[in-house]
Scaffold this active site. Structure first.
Site, mmCIF file in Angstrom:
data_model
loop_
_atom_site.group_PDB
_atom_site.id
_atom_site.type_symbol
_atom_site.label_atom_id
_atom_site.label_comp_id
_atom_site.label_asym_id
_atom_site.label_seq_id
_atom_site.Cartn_x
_atom_site.Cartn_y
_atom_site.Cartn_z
ATOM 1 N NE ARG A 135 26.315 66.903 49.456
ATOM 2 C CZ ARG A 135 25.247 67.047 50.243
ATOM 3 N NH1 ARG A 135 24.372 67.973 49.993
ATOM 4 N NH2 ARG A 135 25.074 66.256 51.290
ATOM 5 N NE ARG A 183 28.137 57.277 49.555
ATOM 6 C CZ ARG A 183 28.009 58.595 49.723
ATOM 7 N NH1 ARG A 183 26.991 59.074 50.428
ATOM 8 N NH2 ARG A 183 28.881 59.414 49.192
#
Length: 305
Positions: free
Chosen positions: A56, A106
């Site tokens: 996502r 990330r």
């Protein structure tokens, strides 16, 4: 204003910034649903560096940039990059900043996004750093609550799950401390909220802590569920002991306050029964849908003209 600024923590945004994200996200959502094409980022490139798996977050950032008319370059698997040869994060950032206008990262290590920002002249967006923070997920969470209820103030939010390692919860609690809300924190004892997170908000947030969710269901407006973060456990036996220690079922949904909703940052493992998906309370897929307009708003505020 967020122009040319990094977002490492939700505390990097003040109330005015958050309201501007909401306002822009509303307009972006209208554009998406009407099929209107916008090209406010037509000359800009977004780089996504993901050292941990993501569906996502990465795809919604990339979709957001594409919908804004911009371009995306991506490292979705660090094993196929120079990281596997021993390149440092600092050197990777120095290279990627020369190829792009904005970097989304990330990383499994807490503090990695902050470190990246120290070596980049381009804005950095933290898309999750270990058990640290996930500020853009929190903006999506707040936006979803606002869309569902019209406001955030006055709500009772019960958060259940892995509060120790769950970075989305850490950012969300910090953000909720700016509103007039009640928060119930429910988890197994070994997955309780870390002291540094609790101490940061305890004077600004009305909180209750328990291992038993049943006493909160009838007063809950928003039930926020998280999965146990398997990838953060050094002792796999402890994970095996804790997995399955809580699960939201239709029976639990029926005990919620009238009009209550259930949210989850996803992915889900087994903490919400699939039968709950068909109840009126389920909002986690709608919540994920809002990821694109909210991230369109964030990108345009940071790197737009």
């Amino acid at each position: 204003m967020l122009k040319n600024r990094s977002i490492i923590s939700i505390s990097d945004l003040d109330g005015e910034d958050i309201n501007e994200v909401f306002s822009r996200a509303d307009k972006m959502l209208e554009n998406i649903e009407s099929g209107k094409k916008i090209n406010v980022m037509s000359s800009k490139i977004l780089a996504t560096l993901f050292y941990e798996p993501s569906t996502r977050t990465r795809l919604s950032f990339e979709s957001a940039m594409e919908r804004l008319g911009g371009s995306v370059i991506s490292m979705a698997d660090s094993k196929t990059s120079s990281t596997s040869k021993g390149e440092t994060l600092a050197d990777t950032i120095r290279i990627v900043e020369s190829y792009s206008d904005l970097i989304v990262i990330r990383h499994p290590l807490e503090g990695a996004a902050f470190l990246a920002s120290r070596f980049s002249s381009k804005p950095i967006i933290n898309a999750g750093d270990g058990s640290g923070e996930h500020p853009t997920q929190t903006l999506i969470d707040l936006y979803t609550i606002r869309k569902e209820f019209g406001s955030i103030d006055g709500k009772t939010i019960t958060i259940i799950g892995d509060l120790k390692y769950g970075r989305t919860v850490h950012s969300l609690l910090s953000a909720l401390s700016r509103y007039n809300v009640t928060v119930n924190l429910v988890s197994p004892e070994n997955l309780a909220i870390p002291k540094h997170v609790y101490n940061d908000v305890k004077g600004r947030l009305n909180m209750n802590i328990s291992t038993d969710i049943t006493k909160y269901l009838g007063e809950t407006d928003i039930l926020y569920v998280t999965r146990i973060q398997k990838e953060r456990f050094t002792d796999k036996n402890e994970y095996a002991r804790l997995i399955g220690s809580y699960k939201i079922t239709v029976s639990d949904v029926n005990k919620l306050k009238k009009g209550a909703i259930i949210m989850h940052p996803l992915p889900r493992v087994d903490e919400i029964s699939s039968e709950v998906d068909n109840t009126p309370a389920a909002r986690y897929f709608k919540q994920a849908y809002y990821g694109v307009p909210v991230r369109m708003a964030i990108i345009s505020m940071i790197a737009g003209e």
